[in-house]
Design an enzyme around this catalytic site. Sequence first.
Site, PDB file in Angstrom:
ATOM      1  N   SER A   1      -1.622   0.027  -5.733  1.00  0.00           N
ATOM      2  CA  SER A   1      -2.925   0.433  -5.222  1.00  0.00           C
ATOM      3  C   SER A   1      -3.818   0.898  -6.375  1.00  0.00           C
ATOM      4  O   SER A   1      -4.135   0.111  -7.261  1.00  0.00           O
ATOM      5  CB  SER A   1      -2.746   1.500  -4.139  1.00  0.00           C
TER       6      SER A   1
ATOM      7  N   ASP B   1      -2.998  -7.501   3.757  1.00  0.00           N
ATOM      8  CA  ASP B   1      -3.417  -6.143   3.392  1.00  0.00           C
ATOM      9  C   ASP B   1      -4.666  -5.756   4.181  1.00  0.00           C
ATOM     10  O   ASP B   1      -5.693  -6.420   4.094  1.00  0.00           O
ATOM     11  CB  ASP B   1      -3.696  -6.063   1.889  1.00  0.00           C
TER      12      ASP B   1
ATOM     13  N   HIS C   1      -0.618  -3.159   3.177  1.00  0.00           N
ATOM     14  CA  HIS C   1      -0.753  -2.448   1.909  1.00  0.00           C
ATOM     15  C   HIS C   1       0.567  -1.870   1.414  1.00  0.00           C
ATOM     16  O   HIS C   1       0.849  -1.868   0.225  1.00  0.00           O
ATOM     17  CB  HIS C   1      -1.808  -1.345   2.043  1.00  0.00           C
TER      18      HIS C   1
END
Length: 161
Positions: free
Chosen positions: A29, A102, A136
């Site tokens: 991330s 995602d 994610h």
Amino acid sequence: MVADADAAINAVDQLGYIDKKKVAVGGHSYGAFMTANLLTHSKLFACGIARSGAYNRTLTPFGFQTEQRNYWDVPEIYNTMSPFMNADKMKTPLLLIHGDADNNPGTFTLQTERYFQALKNLGAPVRMVLLPKESHGYQAKENIFHVLWEQDQFLEKCLKK
């Protein structure tokens, strides 16, 4: 960020634990974004692994992390901090991993796909792995094992030279 990474590498090197020419960096991330920036703006690392990152900050125009200003207020910040905008400077091997579903609004899969295309077309040593049906945070056991295998293979190739 580069100065901090350099200081950390030097501190561990002084303890005798590492070969400074065989240090990798990685993150998920925002850590992936930082990884790409470190590889773009320094020669400190032999390779990097970036998972589910955002590489073009103009695609997150209403802020990111602690940046509260929008793109139209400070376009130079968004452009300067985007690894995508500096893709021509990236020459270090990079493994990009992303879930193909995602749903994080700052890290849509498109971020990795476009960054990969830019790097590949500019001749950077890059590999992209898209994980089927993953968001994610990766959940499926098969995909987690695949990520571990990809990372192991990549590090073996880059660090065992």
